[in-house]
Design a protein around this motif. Structure first.
Motif, PDB file in Angstrom:
ATOM      1  N   ALA A  29     -41.723-108.905   5.633  1.00  9.89           N
ATOM      2  CA  ALA A  29     -40.802-108.085   6.419  1.00  9.89           C
ATOM      3  C   ALA A  29     -39.479-107.885   5.685  1.00  9.89           C
ATOM      4  N   ILE A  30     -39.021-108.926   4.994  1.00 12.14           N
ATOM      5  CA  ILE A  30     -37.771-108.816   4.231  1.00 12.14           C
ATOM      6  C   ILE A  30     -37.925-107.813   3.085  1.00 12.14           C
ATOM      7  N   GLU A  31     -39.052-107.892   2.405  1.00  8.80           N
ATOM      8  CA  GLU A  31     -39.265-107.048   1.231  1.00  8.80           C
ATOM      9  C   GLU A  31     -39.552-105.602   1.598  1.00  8.80           C
ATOM     10  N   LYS A  32     -40.341-105.377   2.671  1.00  8.47           N
ATOM     11  CA  LYS A  32     -40.857-104.031   2.934  1.00  8.47           C
ATOM     12  C   LYS A  32     -40.477-103.470   4.295  1.00  8.47           C
ATOM     13  N   GLY A  33     -39.719-104.222   5.069  1.00  8.81           N
ATOM     14  CA  GLY A  33     -39.245-103.698   6.340  1.00  8.81           C
ATOM     15  C   GLY A  33     -40.017-104.216   7.544  1.00  8.81           C
ATOM     16  N   PHE A  34     -39.472-103.900   8.728  1.00  6.96           N
ATOM     17  CA  PHE A  34     -40.014-104.409   9.982  1.00  6.96           C
ATOM     18  C   PHE A  34     -41.476-104.027  10.187  1.00  6.96           C
ATOM     19  N   PHE A  35     -41.837-102.769   9.961  1.00  7.35           N
ATOM     20  CA  PHE A  35     -43.190-102.327  10.283  1.00  7.35           C
ATOM     21  C   PHE A  35     -44.241-102.959   9.375  1.00  7.35           C
ATOM     22  N   SER A  36     -43.858-103.331   8.176  1.00  6.67           N
ATOM     23  CA  SER A  36     -44.787-104.059   7.319  1.00  6.67           C
ATOM     24  C   SER A  36     -45.103-105.419   7.939  1.00  6.67           C
ATOM     25  N   GLY A  37     -44.063-106.084   8.443  1.00  4.53           N
ATOM     26  CA  GLY A  37     -44.285-107.349   9.123  1.00  4.53           C
ATOM     27  C   GLY A  37     -45.071-107.172  10.409  1.00  4.53           C
ATOM     28  N   PHE A  38     -44.793-106.076  11.129  1.00  6.22           N
ATOM     29  CA  PHE A  38     -45.498-105.803  12.384  1.00  6.22           C
ATOM     30  C   PHE A  38     -46.992-105.639  12.146  1.00  6.22           C
ATOM     31  N   PHE A  39     -47.366-104.812  11.179  1.00  2.87           N
ATOM     32  CA  PHE A  39     -48.788-104.572  10.929  1.00  2.87           C
ATOM     33  C   PHE A  39     -49.468-105.798  10.314  1.00  2.87           C
ATOM     34  N   MET A  40     -48.718-106.585   9.570  1.00  3.74           N
ATOM     35  CA  MET A  40     -49.276-107.835   9.073  1.00  3.74           C
ATOM     36  C   MET A  40     -49.563-108.775  10.233  1.00  3.74           C
ATOM     37  N   ALA A  41     -48.675-108.785  11.244  1.00  3.78           N
ATOM     38  CA  ALA A  41     -48.896-109.588  12.446  1.00  3.78           C
ATOM     39  C   ALA A  41     -50.140-109.128  13.188  1.00  3.78           C
ATOM     40  N   VAL A  42     -50.409-107.826  13.187  1.00  7.04           N
ATOM     41  CA  VAL A  42     -51.638-107.296  13.791  1.00  7.04           C
ATOM     42  C   VAL A  42     -52.862-107.873  13.090  1.00  7.04           C
ATOM     43  N   GLY A  43     -52.823-107.897  11.756  1.00  7.52           N
ATOM     44  CA  GLY A  43     -53.940-108.453  10.988  1.00  7.52           C
ATOM     45  C   GLY A  43     -54.151-109.932  11.266  1.00  7.52           C
ATOM     46  N   ILE A  44     -53.049-110.674  11.389  1.00  8.85           N
ATOM     47  CA  ILE A  44     -53.143-112.107  11.692  1.00  8.85           C
ATOM     48  C   ILE A  44     -53.775-112.319  13.058  1.00  8.85           C
ATOM     49  N   ALA A  45     -53.348-111.523  14.055  1.00  8.63           N
ATOM     50  CA  ALA A  45     -53.895-111.641  15.412  1.00  8.63           C
ATOM     51  C   ALA A  45     -55.382-111.301  15.434  1.00  8.63           C
TER      52      ALA A  45
END
Length: 212
Positions: A29-45
């Motif tokens: 999220a720090i490197e690529k922004g909020f939505f990168s972290g958001f979609f990564m969280a989707v993958g984790i879930a």
């Protein structure tokens, strides 16, 4: 209500596990922004959901057997105890998180990244076996109750992961070695307590119990 509370509590417990996925999510999220972290969280879930289905379906068909439940309680208790001791003794890295410039978000790539990073960790599957053991043996949830529990748990984890992404820059300053050490100790103590409850169930099967 008890199911919802337990789902939230276990979800929060999973959220503070200081592991590679925790750091990867914040760093991403720090490197690529909020939505990168958001979609990564989707993958984790999604990855956690697959593990839950596989684990629960593999275990639930045997939970009516008292002997199996005793074995399950022993195995689940051992898993949680080992994880608890691991987090109590786990060393913390001394390096902080790096803050870089945001990059363009590739949502599908981030979902796959979160799914794979979480899914290839064998400890994730082992940990879910421990949780399924807990709700099957100690909580004695029915299938519908277990589904409600896991829905609340995954929703809690996903919601907190999204917040981690939103506050990524601030979190990078908060997640100091001291903070990680405290979180590891808290998680370790909680897991040891959960493991003792499962061991107590096994002892009850032999006519001995230390606490109710």
């Amino acid at each position: 209500m008890d199911i919802i509370i337990n789902g939230v509590l276990f979800g929060l417990l999973l959220c503070v596990l200081i592991g590679p996925v925790f750091f990867a999510l914040i760093q991403n999220a720090i490197e690529k922004g909020f939505f990168s972290g958001f979609f990564m969280a989707v993958g984790i879930a999604l990855s956690d959901s697959v593990y839950i289905v596989v684990t629960y379906l593999g275990i639930s068909q045997f939970v009516e057997n008292p002997s199996f439940n005793m074995w399950l309680g022993g195995i689940g208790g051992t898993i949680m105890l080992v994880f608890g001791i691991f987090y109590l003794l786990k060393p913390v890295p001394q390096k902080g998180l790096k803050q870089l410039h945001a990059e363009e978000t590739k949502w599908f790539q981030q979902i796959v990244k979160g799914f794979v990073l979480n899914g290839i960790n064998p400890f994730v599957l082992i940990f879910w076996i421990g949780i399924v053991s807990k709700i099957s043996v100690d909580f004695q949830y029915s299938t519908n109750e277990a589904i409600s529990f896991f829905v609340v748990l995954i929703a809690t984890v996903f919601g907190v992961d999204v917040l981690k992404s939103y506050f990524a820059v601030k979190l990078s300053q908060i997640v100091t070695p001291r903070f990680m050490k405290i979180m590891n100790r808290v998680v370790g103590i909680a897991l040891v307590i959960f493991s003792l409850k499962l061991f107590n169930f096994v002892l009850e099967g032999f006519g001995v119990a230390f606490f109710k």
